[in-house]
Design a protein around this motif. Structure first.
Motif, PDB file in Angstrom:
ATOM      1  N   VAL A 176      -3.749   8.388  -2.009  1.00  0.00           N
ATOM      2  CA  VAL A 176      -4.605   9.442  -2.562  1.00  0.00           C
ATOM      3  C   VAL A 176      -5.435  10.079  -1.469  1.00  0.00           C
ATOM      4  N   LEU A 177      -6.002   9.255  -0.589  1.00  0.00           N
ATOM      5  CA  LEU A 177      -6.833   9.783   0.487  1.00  0.00           C
ATOM      6  C   LEU A 177      -6.000  10.633   1.449  1.00  0.00           C
ATOM      7  N   ASP A 178      -4.795  10.195   1.768  1.00  0.00           N
ATOM      8  CA  ASP A 178      -3.949  10.964   2.672  1.00  0.00           C
ATOM      9  C   ASP A 178      -3.613  12.327   2.091  1.00  0.00           C
ATOM     10  N   ALA A 179      -3.464  12.382   0.755  1.00  0.00           N
ATOM     11  CA  ALA A 179      -3.066  13.639   0.113  1.00  0.00           C
ATOM     12  C   ALA A 179      -4.228  14.597  -0.088  1.00  0.00           C
ATOM     13  N   ASN A 180      -5.439  14.071  -0.305  1.00  0.00           N
ATOM     14  CA  ASN A 180      -6.545  14.930  -0.730  1.00  0.00           C
ATOM     15  C   ASN A 180      -7.707  15.012   0.247  1.00  0.00           C
ATOM     16  N   SER A 181      -7.833  14.083   1.182  1.00  0.00           N
ATOM     17  CA  SER A 181      -9.036  14.029   1.997  1.00  0.00           C
ATOM     18  C   SER A 181      -8.690  13.825   3.457  1.00  0.00           C
ATOM     19  N   PRO A 182      -9.546  14.298   4.354  1.00  0.00           N
ATOM     20  CA  PRO A 182      -9.319  14.076   5.774  1.00  0.00           C
ATOM     21  C   PRO A 182      -9.703  12.660   6.179  1.00  0.00           C
ATOM     22  N   GLY A 183      -9.346  12.286   7.382  1.00  0.00           N
ATOM     23  CA  GLY A 183      -9.780  11.004   7.923  1.00  0.00           C
ATOM     24  C   GLY A 183      -8.942   9.840   7.430  1.00  0.00           C
ATOM     25  N   SER A 184      -9.372   8.628   7.834  1.00  0.00           N
ATOM     26  CA  SER A 184      -8.653   7.413   7.465  1.00  0.00           C
ATOM     27  C   SER A 184      -9.627   6.251   7.399  1.00  0.00           C
ATOM     28  N   ILE A 185      -9.259   5.214   6.620  1.00  0.00           N
ATOM     29  CA  ILE A 185     -10.075   4.009   6.491  1.00  0.00           C
ATOM     30  C   ILE A 185      -9.589   2.990   7.511  1.00  0.00           C
ATOM     31  N   GLN A 186     -10.527   2.413   8.274  1.00  0.00           N
ATOM     32  CA  GLN A 186     -10.188   1.475   9.333  1.00  0.00           C
ATOM     33  C   GLN A 186     -11.051   0.236   9.226  1.00  0.00           C
ATOM     34  N   LEU A 187     -10.472  -0.923   9.495  1.00  0.00           N
ATOM     35  CA  LEU A 187     -11.199  -2.186   9.506  1.00  0.00           C
ATOM     36  C   LEU A 187     -11.385  -2.627  10.949  1.00  0.00           C
ATOM     37  N   ALA A 188     -12.647  -2.796  11.383  1.00  0.00           N
ATOM     38  CA  ALA A 188     -12.967  -3.303  12.719  1.00  0.00           C
ATOM     39  C   ALA A 188     -13.281  -4.789  12.585  1.00  0.00           C
ATOM     40  N   THR A 189     -12.279  -5.642  12.840  1.00  0.00           N
ATOM     41  CA  THR A 189     -12.450  -7.080  12.604  1.00  0.00           C
ATOM     42  C   THR A 189     -13.389  -7.728  13.603  1.00  0.00           C
ATOM     43  N   ASN A 190     -13.563  -7.117  14.781  1.00  0.00           N
ATOM     44  CA  ASN A 190     -14.412  -7.758  15.787  1.00  0.00           C
ATOM     45  C   ASN A 190     -15.881  -7.751  15.406  1.00  0.00           C
ATOM     46  N   HIS A 191     -16.323  -6.765  14.598  1.00  0.00           N
ATOM     47  CA  HIS A 191     -17.700  -6.814  14.124  1.00  0.00           C
ATOM     48  C   HIS A 191     -17.798  -6.593  12.616  1.00  0.00           C
TER      49      HIS A 191
ATOM     50  N   ASN B 266     -26.613  16.435  -2.908  1.00  0.00           N
ATOM     51  CA  ASN B 266     -25.758  16.516  -1.726  1.00  0.00           C
ATOM     52  C   ASN B 266     -24.621  15.499  -1.787  1.00  0.00           C
ATOM     53  N   LEU B 267     -24.934  14.263  -2.184  1.00  0.00           N
ATOM     54  CA  LEU B 267     -23.904  13.227  -2.262  1.00  0.00           C
ATOM     55  C   LEU B 267     -22.857  13.566  -3.320  1.00  0.00           C
ATOM     56  N   SER B 268     -23.301  14.029  -4.469  1.00  0.00           N
ATOM     57  CA  SER B 268     -22.351  14.346  -5.543  1.00  0.00           C
ATOM     58  C   SER B 268     -21.485  15.539  -5.177  1.00  0.00           C
ATOM     59  N   GLN B 269     -22.069  16.557  -4.537  1.00  0.00           N
ATOM     60  CA  GLN B 269     -21.273  17.714  -4.131  1.00  0.00           C
ATOM     61  C   GLN B 269     -20.238  17.324  -3.076  1.00  0.00           C
ATOM     62  N   LEU B 270     -20.638  16.457  -2.141  1.00  0.00           N
ATOM     63  CA  LEU B 270     -19.697  15.997  -1.126  1.00  0.00           C
ATOM     64  C   LEU B 270     -18.565  15.186  -1.756  1.00  0.00           C
ATOM     65  N   ALA B 271     -18.913  14.278  -2.692  1.00  0.00           N
ATOM     66  CA  ALA B 271     -17.892  13.463  -3.343  1.00  0.00           C
ATOM     67  C   ALA B 271     -16.911  14.328  -4.128  1.00  0.00           C
ATOM     68  N   LEU B 272     -17.416  15.337  -4.824  1.00  0.00           N
ATOM     69  CA  LEU B 272     -16.538  16.235  -5.581  1.00  0.00           C
ATOM     70  C   LEU B 272     -15.635  17.034  -4.651  1.00  0.00           C
ATOM     71  N   MET B 273     -16.195  17.476  -3.520  1.00  0.00           N
ATOM     72  CA  MET B 273     -15.387  18.231  -2.562  1.00  0.00           C
ATOM     73  C   MET B 273     -14.272  17.372  -1.986  1.00  0.00           C
ATOM     74  N   LEU B 274     -14.612  16.130  -1.570  1.00  0.00           N
ATOM     75  CA  LEU B 274     -13.614  15.267  -0.949  1.00  0.00           C
ATOM     76  C   LEU B 274     -12.546  14.817  -1.931  1.00  0.00           C
ATOM     77  N   SER B 275     -12.898  14.725  -3.225  1.00  0.00           N
ATOM     78  CA  SER B 275     -11.928  14.286  -4.221  1.00  0.00           C
ATOM     79  C   SER B 275     -11.159  15.444  -4.846  1.00  0.00           C
ATOM     80  N   GLY B 276     -11.432  16.679  -4.381  1.00  0.00           N
ATOM     81  CA  GLY B 276     -10.668  17.822  -4.862  1.00  0.00           C
ATOM     82  C   GLY B 276     -11.145  18.391  -6.178  1.00  0.00           C
ATOM     83  N   HIS B 277     -12.382  18.084  -6.598  1.00  0.00           N
ATOM     84  CA  HIS B 277     -12.925  18.615  -7.844  1.00  0.00           C
ATOM     85  C   HIS B 277     -13.922  19.738  -7.552  1.00  0.00           C
ATOM     86  N   PRO B 278     -14.073  20.689  -8.466  1.00  0.00           N
ATOM     87  CA  PRO B 278     -15.056  21.762  -8.245  1.00  0.00           C
ATOM     88  C   PRO B 278     -16.480  21.217  -8.257  1.00  0.00           C
ATOM     89  N   GLN B 279     -17.305  21.777  -7.383  1.00  0.00           N
ATOM     90  CA  GLN B 279     -18.698  21.373  -7.295  1.00  0.00           C
ATOM     91  C   GLN B 279     -19.549  22.126  -8.316  1.00  0.00           C
TER      92      GLN B 279
END
Length: 503
Positions: free
Chosen positions: A332-347, A417-430
């Motif tokens: 879903v993230l690859d299709a609708n949103s920029p960036g990627s989720i990464q796990l930094a195991t060292n910290h 601001n948080l809700s508008q950003l979440a709606l934008m990233l998830s592809g919903h109208p603000q």
């Protein structure tokens, strides 16, 4: 925290003459707009414009609900409904819905009207019913038969002194008969625990037969009272469940390192782990459910809202959380949103990189109170002043399971601001900043003071809520309300996100 002795006393079940309550689905009493003691927030030009738009939408809602049961060629008759909604927004009224042995609910509405408005209601309702049934109605007097093959099949309009009583049901309209009898005697429809500007009694378990809720057999009966006081609203509510609750409120574990001043909102909850683990739609995350959680926002940058929850082994939980997020949301993230989720195991940290403005993260933290998972969307500020003594005092209440405090005027732009950003990233109208709901919020938000909410477990099967707030709602609830009022399918879209935007 102010004491609520006066309000608690109003919840004593002191009986006065009123209809039987055994089959209650819902009861609402509205004392009328003239009883409102805090007019500054609701009488501005922005408030009046929003009210007019909302009533215009509501005037079209009955036809949308009943369109399949009306004759071909019927229209919405919004012009007939609209002036009646003006009265419901201004006058005192009482609504009750009861279950019946036949399985179809019985409705009764009593509204206080002068002679001219009562005649308008009679005329307009006659016009609507005649248009939607093609049966000549004329003036509604005493009772009128609708289509027998489609329940409900009885409608009644009765004048009782300065009240109009309307009944709707399948068989005998005993509830409207009771209300008309009480009106003629000058009796109060409400019980002693239903005084105030607004009172609501709602049995969610019975209501779920007609309105679908989550698959939850222990839905409560809600009893809510709202009182104008000190220029705002005070609320007292009780949630009475069919069975005892399996809440386990352990002593608070406060993350005193990452949680620090100056914060403008704080939410703390505990004891809900066993409840969350029993939810079927959360079964995949059963082992990740905490028993406590803290949510707070710092003053300053709008995106500085954080969450912390204690775990016995936070690092192991973080790795499992990363696997769950990757498996379920990566596509879903690859299709609708920029960036990627990464796990930094060292910290021991999960990051979502490549987004504009923010970098969401989840970290494992060692605190004096134990290990925590700490999450946010913006870096935490260096520790400020120590936590105030008032916070520990507020949390030191017997059987407290939920606490929320906010400076609503400062919290509002953060949540927006948080809700508008979440709606934008998830592809919903603000939320449209030029909409009438947004204009009203922007007009009142800078004037809103503190909002405080507590929920305590007052019996094995009972939770008690108290709140004091300028307009009765938190910043997040106000923004959710704005989205609902501006929804294209209002009022039917209360629990739905707006549709996805095109790519």
């Amino acid at each position: 925290m102010k004491k609520w002795i006066l309000f608690c006393a109003m919840f004593a079940l002191t009986a006065i003459e009123s209809p039987a309550q055994t089959n209650l689905i819902a009861r609402i009493h509205f004392a009328g707009a003239n009883a409102l003691a805090f007019t500054n927030f609701f009488c501005s030009a922005e408030a009046e414009a929003l009210k007019s738009q909302t009533l215009d939408k509501l005037a079209r809602a009955p036809y949308r609900l009943l369109q399949k049961r009306t004759p071909p060629g019927s229209t919405d008759e919004a012009a007939q409904w609209r002036p009646l909604l003006d009265d419901l927004a201004q006058a005192e009224w009482f609504l009750e819905i009861n279950d019946t042995t036949g399985g179809s609910p019985e409705f009764a509405l009593a509204i206080r009207l002068d002679k001219n408005r009562a005649e308008l209601w009679s005329k307009n309702l006659s016009t609507v019913l005649e248009a939607w049934t093609k049966i000549p109605a004329g003036k509604i007097r005493g009772g009128w038969q609708l289509k027998k093959h489609e329940p409900p099949n009885l409608f009644r309009f009765v004048r009782a002194d300065d009240w109009v009583v309307i009944g709707l049901g399948q068989d005998a309209l005993s509830l409207s008969d009771d209300l008309a009898r009480l009106a003629r005697k000058g009796k109060n429809f409400t019980r002693a625990d239903e005084n105030g500007w607004l009172s609501l009694n709602l049995n969610l378990l019975r209501l779920s037969r007609w309105i679908p809720f989550a698959d939850q057999p222990n839905l409560p009966e809600i009893r809510l009272q709202v009182f104008p006081k000190d220029g705002g609203l005070h609320c007292l509510g009780k949630f009475v469940f069919p069975r005892p609750l399996d809440l386990r409120p352990e002593p608070w574990k406060i993350p005193t390192n990452v949680l620090h001043e100056p914060f403008v909102s704080l939410t703390a909850l505990r004891g809900f782990q066993s409840f969350l683990q029993k939810q079927n739609d959360l079964d995949e995350y059963r082992r990740l459910m905490p028993n406590q959680m803290f949510i707070w926002a710092l003053d300053g940058i709008p995106f500085q809202t954080y969450v912390a929850a204690p775990y016995e082994n936070a690092t192991d939980v973080l790795v499992e959380l990363n696997d769950k997020l990757t498996n379920r949301f990566a596509a879903v993230l690859d299709a609708n949103s920029p960036g990627s989720i990464q796990l930094a195991t060292n910290h021991a940290e999960i990051n979502w990189r490549g987004l504009p403005f923010v970098t969401p993260f989840v970290q494992a933290e060692q605190e004096p109170a134990g290990q925590f998972l700490f999450a946010g969307v913006f870096p935490n500020s260096p520790a400020g002043d120590p936590l105030p003594a008032q916070l520990f005092s507020a949390l030191n209440q017997t059987n407290l399971v939920f606490y929320h405090w906010e400076i609503t005027a400062q919290r509002f732009p953060q949540v927006l601001n948080l809700s508008q950003l979440a709606l934008m990233l998830s592809g919903h109208p603000q939320l449209d900043g030029k909409s009438l709901a947004a204009k009203w919020l922007f007009q009142i938000a800078p004037k809103l003071g503190n909002t405080v909410t507590t929920v305590t477990q007052t019996a094995p099967d009972e939770l008690t809520l108290t709140r004091r707030a300028p307009v009765g709602l938190t910043a997040a609830e106000l923004i959710a309300l704005a989205h609902w009022l501006e929804a294209t399918n209002f009022p039917l879209g209360a629990f739905q996100l707006p549709p996805l935007l095109p790519k």
